[in-house]
Design a protein around this motif. Sequence first.
Motif, PDB file in Angstrom:
ATOM      1  N   ALA A   1       0.832  -1.206   0.000  1.00 43.25           N
ATOM      2  CA  ALA A   1       0.000   0.000   0.000  1.00 43.25           C
ATOM      3  C   ALA A   1       0.867   1.256   0.000  1.00 43.25           C
ATOM      4  O   ALA A   1       0.546   2.241  -0.667  1.00 43.25           O
ATOM      5  N   GLY A   2       1.976   1.245   0.729  1.00 42.60           N
ATOM      6  CA  GLY A   2       2.890   2.385   0.740  1.00 42.60           C
ATOM      7  C   GLY A   2       3.509   2.627  -0.625  1.00 42.60           C
ATOM      8  O   GLY A   2       3.628   3.765  -1.075  1.00 42.60           O
ATOM      9  N   ALA A   3       3.905   1.553  -1.302  1.00 43.36           N
ATOM     10  CA  ALA A   3       4.487   1.690  -2.635  1.00 43.36           C
ATOM     11  C   ALA A   3       3.465   2.214  -3.639  1.00 43.36           C
ATOM     12  O   ALA A   3       3.770   3.089  -4.457  1.00 43.36           O
ATOM     13  N   VAL A   4       2.235   1.715  -3.560  1.00 44.74           N
ATOM     14  CA  VAL A   4       1.180   2.189  -4.461  1.00 44.74           C
ATOM     15  C   VAL A   4       0.833   3.641  -4.153  1.00 44.74           C
ATOM     16  O   VAL A   4       0.676   4.466  -5.066  1.00 44.74           O
ATOM     17  N   ALA A   5       0.738   3.977  -2.876  1.00 40.86           N
ATOM     18  CA  ALA A   5       0.414   5.354  -2.491  1.00 40.86           C
ATOM     19  C   ALA A   5       1.511   6.317  -2.932  1.00 40.86           C
ATOM     20  O   ALA A   5       1.229   7.452  -3.333  1.00 40.86           O
ATOM     21  N   ARG A   6       2.756   5.880  -2.898  1.00 42.41           N
ATOM     22  CA  ARG A   6       3.859   6.739  -3.354  1.00 42.41           C
ATOM     23  C   ARG A   6       3.728   7.043  -4.843  1.00 42.41           C
ATOM     24  O   ARG A   6       4.045   8.142  -5.283  1.00 42.41           O
ATOM     25  N   MET A   7       3.241   6.086  -5.610  1.00 41.56           N
ATOM     26  CA  MET A   7       3.025   6.323  -7.037  1.00 41.56           C
ATOM     27  C   MET A   7       1.858   7.277  -7.274  1.00 41.56           C
ATOM     28  O   MET A   7       1.817   7.969  -8.284  1.00 41.56           O
ATOM     29  N   LEU A   8       0.895   7.303  -6.357  1.00 42.28           N
ATOM     30  CA  LEU A   8      -0.286   8.157  -6.527  1.00 42.28           C
ATOM     31  C   LEU A   8      -0.038   9.604  -6.116  1.00 42.28           C
ATOM     32  O   LEU A   8      -0.728  10.497  -6.603  1.00 42.28           O
TER      33      LEU A   8
ATOM     34  N   PRO B   1       1.566  13.042  -6.342  1.00 49.86           N
ATOM     35  CA  PRO B   1       2.346  13.724  -7.373  1.00 49.86           C
ATOM     36  C   PRO B   1       3.549  14.459  -6.796  1.00 49.86           C
ATOM     37  O   PRO B   1       3.591  14.773  -5.609  1.00 49.86           O
ATOM     38  N   GLY B   2       4.516  14.723  -7.632  1.00 47.34           N
ATOM     39  CA  GLY B   2       5.695  15.474  -7.227  1.00 47.34           C
ATOM     40  C   GLY B   2       6.823  14.569  -6.791  1.00 47.34           C
ATOM     41  O   GLY B   2       6.696  13.343  -6.726  1.00 47.34           O
ATOM     42  N   LYS B   3       7.940  15.206  -6.495  1.00 46.96           N
ATOM     43  CA  LYS B   3       9.122  14.466  -6.061  1.00 46.96           C
ATOM     44  C   LYS B   3       8.940  14.018  -4.618  1.00 46.96           C
ATOM     45  O   LYS B   3       8.573  14.798  -3.755  1.00 46.96           O
ATOM     46  N   ALA B   4       9.210  12.767  -4.358  1.00 45.01           N
ATOM     47  CA  ALA B   4       9.056  12.216  -3.012  1.00 45.01           C
ATOM     48  C   ALA B   4      10.267  12.601  -2.161  1.00 45.01           C
ATOM     49  O   ALA B   4      11.394  12.255  -2.506  1.00 45.01           O
ATOM     50  N   PRO B   5      10.054  13.319  -1.052  1.00 47.24           N
ATOM     51  CA  PRO B   5      11.178  13.758  -0.229  1.00 47.24           C
ATOM     52  C   PRO B   5      11.732  12.671   0.682  1.00 47.24           C
ATOM     53  O   PRO B   5      12.753  12.858   1.301  1.00 47.24           O
ATOM     54  N   GLN B   6      11.059  11.537   0.774  1.00 46.52           N
ATOM     55  CA  GLN B   6      11.479  10.479   1.682  1.00 46.52           C
ATOM     56  C   GLN B   6      12.054   9.300   0.921  1.00 46.52           C
ATOM     57  O   GLN B   6      11.826   9.155  -0.260  1.00 46.52           O
ATOM     58  N   GLY B   7      12.762   8.465   1.630  1.00 47.11           N
ATOM     59  CA  GLY B   7      13.298   7.244   1.054  1.00 47.11           C
ATOM     60  C   GLY B   7      12.287   6.115   1.134  1.00 47.11           C
ATOM     61  O   GLY B   7      11.173   6.275   1.637  1.00 47.11           O
ATOM     62  N   MET B   8      12.696   4.957   0.655  1.00 44.56           N
ATOM     63  CA  MET B   8      11.788   3.809   0.654  1.00 44.56           C
ATOM     64  C   MET B   8      11.484   3.317   2.062  1.00 44.56           C
ATOM     65  O   MET B   8      10.393   2.829   2.320  1.00 44.56           O
ATOM     66  N   GLY B   9      12.432   3.441   2.984  1.00 46.13           N
ATOM     67  CA  GLY B   9      12.189   3.007   4.355  1.00 46.13           C
ATOM     68  C   GLY B   9      11.057   3.783   5.008  1.00 46.13           C
ATOM     69  O   GLY B   9      10.164   3.201   5.640  1.00 46.13           O
ATOM     70  N   ILE B  10      11.076   5.105   4.844  1.00 51.60           N
ATOM     71  CA  ILE B  10       9.999   5.929   5.396  1.00 51.60           C
ATOM     72  C   ILE B  10       8.702   5.664   4.654  1.00 51.60           C
ATOM     73  O   ILE B  10       7.629   5.620   5.262  1.00 51.60           O
ATOM     74  N   THR B  11       8.782   5.454   3.354  1.00 53.22           N
ATOM     75  CA  THR B  11       7.587   5.138   2.569  1.00 53.22           C
ATOM     76  C   THR B  11       6.935   3.861   3.078  1.00 53.22           C
ATOM     77  O   THR B  11       5.719   3.806   3.268  1.00 53.22           O
ATOM     78  N   PHE B  12       7.740   2.831   3.308  1.00 52.76           N
ATOM     79  CA  PHE B  12       7.179   1.569   3.792  1.00 52.76           C
ATOM     80  C   PHE B  12       6.644   1.697   5.213  1.00 52.76           C
ATOM     81  O   PHE B  12       5.590   1.145   5.537  1.00 52.76           O
TER      82      PHE B  12
ATOM     83  N   GLY C   1      -5.343   5.103   3.321  1.00 49.18           N
ATOM     84  CA  GLY C   1      -4.669   5.484   4.563  1.00 49.18           C
ATOM     85  C   GLY C   1      -3.207   5.812   4.348  1.00 49.18           C
ATOM     86  O   GLY C   1      -2.684   6.800   4.878  1.00 49.18           O
ATOM     87  N   ALA C   2      -2.525   5.008   3.540  1.00 52.29           N
ATOM     88  CA  ALA C   2      -1.113   5.261   3.243  1.00 52.29           C
ATOM     89  C   ALA C   2      -0.945   6.539   2.441  1.00 52.29           C
ATOM     90  O   ALA C   2      -0.008   7.316   2.686  1.00 52.29           O
ATOM     91  N   ALA C   3      -1.836   6.805   1.498  1.00 58.75           N
ATOM     92  CA  ALA C   3      -1.755   8.023   0.694  1.00 58.75           C
ATOM     93  C   ALA C   3      -1.971   9.257   1.556  1.00 58.75           C
ATOM     94  O   ALA C   3      -1.304  10.279   1.365  1.00 58.75           O
ATOM     95  N   VAL C   4      -2.871   9.172   2.516  1.00 56.14           N
ATOM     96  CA  VAL C   4      -3.100  10.309   3.418  1.00 56.14           C
ATOM     97  C   VAL C   4      -1.852  10.595   4.245  1.00 56.14           C
ATOM     98  O   VAL C   4      -1.424  11.748   4.360  1.00 56.14           O
ATOM     99  N   LEU C   5      -1.252   9.560   4.816  1.00 51.23           N
ATOM    100  CA  LEU C   5      -0.040   9.771   5.611  1.00 51.23           C
ATOM    101  C   LEU C   5       1.135  10.245   4.764  1.00 51.23           C
ATOM    102  O   LEU C   5       1.879  11.149   5.167  1.00 51.23           O
ATOM    103  N   LEU C   6       1.315   9.666   3.584  1.00 51.57           N
ATOM    104  CA  LEU C   6       2.401  10.107   2.704  1.00 51.57           C
ATOM    105  C   LEU C   6       2.179  11.535   2.219  1.00 51.57           C
ATOM    106  O   LEU C   6       3.130  12.322   2.129  1.00 51.57           O
ATOM    107  N   GLY C   7       0.950  11.883   1.900  1.00 47.75           N
ATOM    108  CA  GLY C   7       0.646  13.256   1.492  1.00 47.75           C
ATOM    109  C   GLY C   7       0.902  14.247   2.609  1.00 47.75           C
ATOM    110  O   GLY C   7       1.457  15.326   2.386  1.00 47.75           O
ATOM    111  N   GLY C   8       0.515  13.877   3.832  1.00 44.97           N
ATOM    112  CA  GLY C   8       0.796  14.737   4.986  1.00 44.97           C
ATOM    113  C   GLY C   8       2.283  14.888   5.231  1.00 44.97           C
ATOM    114  O   GLY C   8       2.774  15.987   5.509  1.00 44.97           O
ATOM    115  N   TYR C   9       3.015  13.802   5.108  1.00 48.11           N
ATOM    116  CA  TYR C   9       4.467  13.857   5.279  1.00 48.11           C
ATOM    117  C   TYR C   9       5.097  14.735   4.205  1.00 48.11           C
ATOM    118  O   TYR C   9       5.998  15.527   4.478  1.00 48.11           O
ATOM    119  N   HIS C  10       4.607  14.610   2.992  1.00 47.97           N
ATOM    120  CA  HIS C  10       5.118  15.420   1.882  1.00 47.97           C
ATOM    121  C   HIS C  10       4.855  16.909   2.134  1.00 47.97           C
ATOM    122  O   HIS C  10       5.716  17.751   1.882  1.00 47.97           O
TER     123      HIS C  10
END
Length: 94
Positions: free
Chosen positions: A13-20, A22-33, A71-80
């Motif tokens: 879910a974290g990997a899919v949410a990272r693809m959804l 937009p923009g450059k992801a400021p975090q690494g894969m560890g934080i994404t997962f 849920g993962a997209a919401v957290l990743l978007g907030g982190y971004h």
Amino acid sequence: MGIIAWIILGLVAGAVARMLIPGKAPQGMGITFALGIAGALLGGFVATQVLHVSGIQGFFDLSTWLCAIVGAAVLLGGYHLITSRRPDRRVGRR
């Protein structure tokens, strides 16, 4: 579902949410997962407790995956949003 299933669900879910997001992801894969696992748990909690939707049917159920990805997209978007507004404090930068 067992804890191993939640971890696998959160990783995907974290990997899919990272693809959804937009923009450059400021975090690494560890934080994404890590945010993906937390987002999967958050999405499942919100679906079952707050919205009273039976969102956690099983590992292969579509509603379970949608709750986890949202849920993962919401957290990743907030982190971004939080990390993109941070001022640059390096010496010599303006």
